[in-house]
Design a protein around this motif. Sequence first.
Motif, mmCIF file in Angstrom:
data_model
loop_
_atom_site.group_PDB
_atom_site.id
_atom_site.type_symbol
_atom_site.label_atom_id
_atom_site.label_comp_id
_atom_site.label_asym_id
_atom_site.label_seq_id
_atom_site.Cartn_x
_atom_site.Cartn_y
_atom_site.Cartn_z
ATOM 1 N N PHE A 124 0.844 -1.203 0.000
ATOM 2 C CA PHE A 124 0.000 0.000 0.000
ATOM 3 C C PHE A 124 0.874 1.245 0.000
ATOM 4 O O PHE A 124 0.629 2.203 -0.738
ATOM 5 C CB PHE A 124 -0.922 -0.016 1.222
ATOM 6 N N LEU A 125 1.904 1.243 0.830
ATOM 7 C CA LEU A 125 2.790 2.390 0.936
ATOM 8 C C LEU A 125 3.473 2.695 -0.384
ATOM 9 O O LEU A 125 3.705 3.865 -0.729
ATOM 10 C CB LEU A 125 3.839 2.120 2.023
ATOM 11 N N ALA A 126 3.768 1.656 -1.144
ATOM 12 C CA ALA A 126 4.502 1.827 -2.399
ATOM 13 C C ALA A 126 3.616 2.299 -3.547
ATOM 14 O O ALA A 126 4.142 2.643 -4.616
ATOM 15 C CB ALA A 126 5.181 0.511 -2.788
ATOM 16 N N ASN A 127 2.307 2.336 -3.367
ATOM 17 C CA ASN A 127 1.393 2.739 -4.443
ATOM 18 C C ASN A 127 0.870 4.152 -4.169
ATOM 19 O O ASN A 127 -0.039 4.339 -3.363
ATOM 20 C CB ASN A 127 0.226 1.757 -4.535
ATOM 21 N N PRO A 128 1.410 5.168 -4.838
ATOM 22 C CA PRO A 128 1.043 6.566 -4.541
ATOM 23 C C PRO A 128 -0.392 6.924 -4.910
ATOM 24 O O PRO A 128 -0.885 7.986 -4.512
ATOM 25 C CB PRO A 128 2.047 7.375 -5.369
ATOM 26 N N ASP A 129 -1.079 6.065 -5.639
ATOM 27 C CA ASP A 129 -2.448 6.370 -6.060
ATOM 28 C C ASP A 129 -3.488 6.033 -4.993
ATOM 29 O O ASP A 129 -4.658 6.411 -5.129
ATOM 30 C CB ASP A 129 -2.796 5.601 -7.337
ATOM 31 N N LEU A 130 -3.080 5.322 -3.942
ATOM 32 C CA LEU A 130 -4.022 4.850 -2.937
ATOM 33 C C LEU A 130 -4.077 5.794 -1.731
ATOM 34 O O LEU A 130 -3.049 6.234 -1.222
ATOM 35 C CB LEU A 130 -3.644 3.443 -2.468
ATOM 36 N N GLN A 131 -5.308 6.086 -1.287
ATOM 37 C CA GLN A 131 -5.539 6.928 -0.111
ATOM 38 C C GLN A 131 -6.001 6.050 1.052
ATOM 39 O O GLN A 131 -6.743 5.083 0.866
ATOM 40 C CB GLN A 131 -6.611 7.973 -0.412
ATOM 41 N N PHE A 132 -5.587 6.430 2.272
ATOM 42 C CA PHE A 132 -5.946 5.685 3.485
ATOM 43 C C PHE A 132 -6.798 6.580 4.378
ATOM 44 O O PHE A 132 -6.531 7.772 4.520
ATOM 45 C CB PHE A 132 -4.686 5.254 4.229
ATOM 46 N N GLY A 133 -7.827 6.008 4.989
ATOM 47 C CA GLY A 133 -8.728 6.788 5.829
ATOM 48 C C GLY A 133 -8.527 6.518 7.312
ATOM 49 O O GLY A 133 -8.267 5.383 7.714
ATOM 50 N N VAL A 134 -8.669 7.567 8.137
ATOM 51 C CA VAL A 134 -8.580 7.437 9.592
ATOM 52 C C VAL A 134 -9.634 8.330 10.244
ATOM 53 O O VAL A 134 -10.128 9.279 9.623
ATOM 54 C CB VAL A 134 -7.190 7.841 10.143
#
Length: 261
Positions: A124-134
């Motif tokens: 996940f960290l290596a894919n700049p297109d993905l956003q993470f929610g918190v």
Amino acid sequence: MMRPGMLLALLLSPLAMAGPVNCPEQPIRLAYYEYGLLYDSGRGIDKDVAEELMRRSGCRFSTSVLPRARIWADLASGELDMSMSGIQTAERDRFAWFAPYLAMKNYALLNKSAAAKISKADDFLANPDLQFGVVRAFRHGKQQDEWLAQLRQQQRIQESPDAETLYQKLKQGRVSAIFSQPPVFAKYLQKLGMQSSILIEDWTPGERGVPHGLILAKQRFSQEDAQRWQVLVRQLRDDGTLRTIFLRHLGPAEAQTLLDF
């Protein structure tokens, strides 16, 4: 067999001598926050634990429901006396005491469309297109918070004011993954009809659940007061009351994980 000296040390320990809590003259101001099966529209694990503490202490309470970030601010300022299921940190130790009564671990919940490309946190960290929610002001555990700090540096974190908003973003694809705990995803995956579209993974298999506890504002409670409340909370675990409460809301396996603190 316990040696006499060990028994004497136990009997003379501050917690063993604490005794019943001291009820203040004014009602204790306690706030809940809406969060999965911990507190949901007037019911939940936190509500049941708090009501048992109210009954056993004999103290008067004034309760409310507030956003999580507001609760922490009000505990620090003295506007609030007590809250539920909080995580102890060095920063929060400046203004609050803690008495843990459950442990929760965060699991990664991924949209299956993203999961096809992701098998671990580093992917996940290596894919700049993905956003993470918190959820704003939420603490997840040492490893997970350190990992999230890397995403923050890349501006790939989207904050939400509460869990339901966070899950709506996950459902809509505005974020590709979130961290969440069994008492929370047990509610929202069913409520939002997401069971078939989400994959649940353990990205930190070596990390145990994070203790969550009763929070007591230092502006209202002395160290001795806090020790007395800690004894009361511990009694809930020792006599099986916590297990009974957890089983009221979760299955046996999930309830057992909450007791691992």
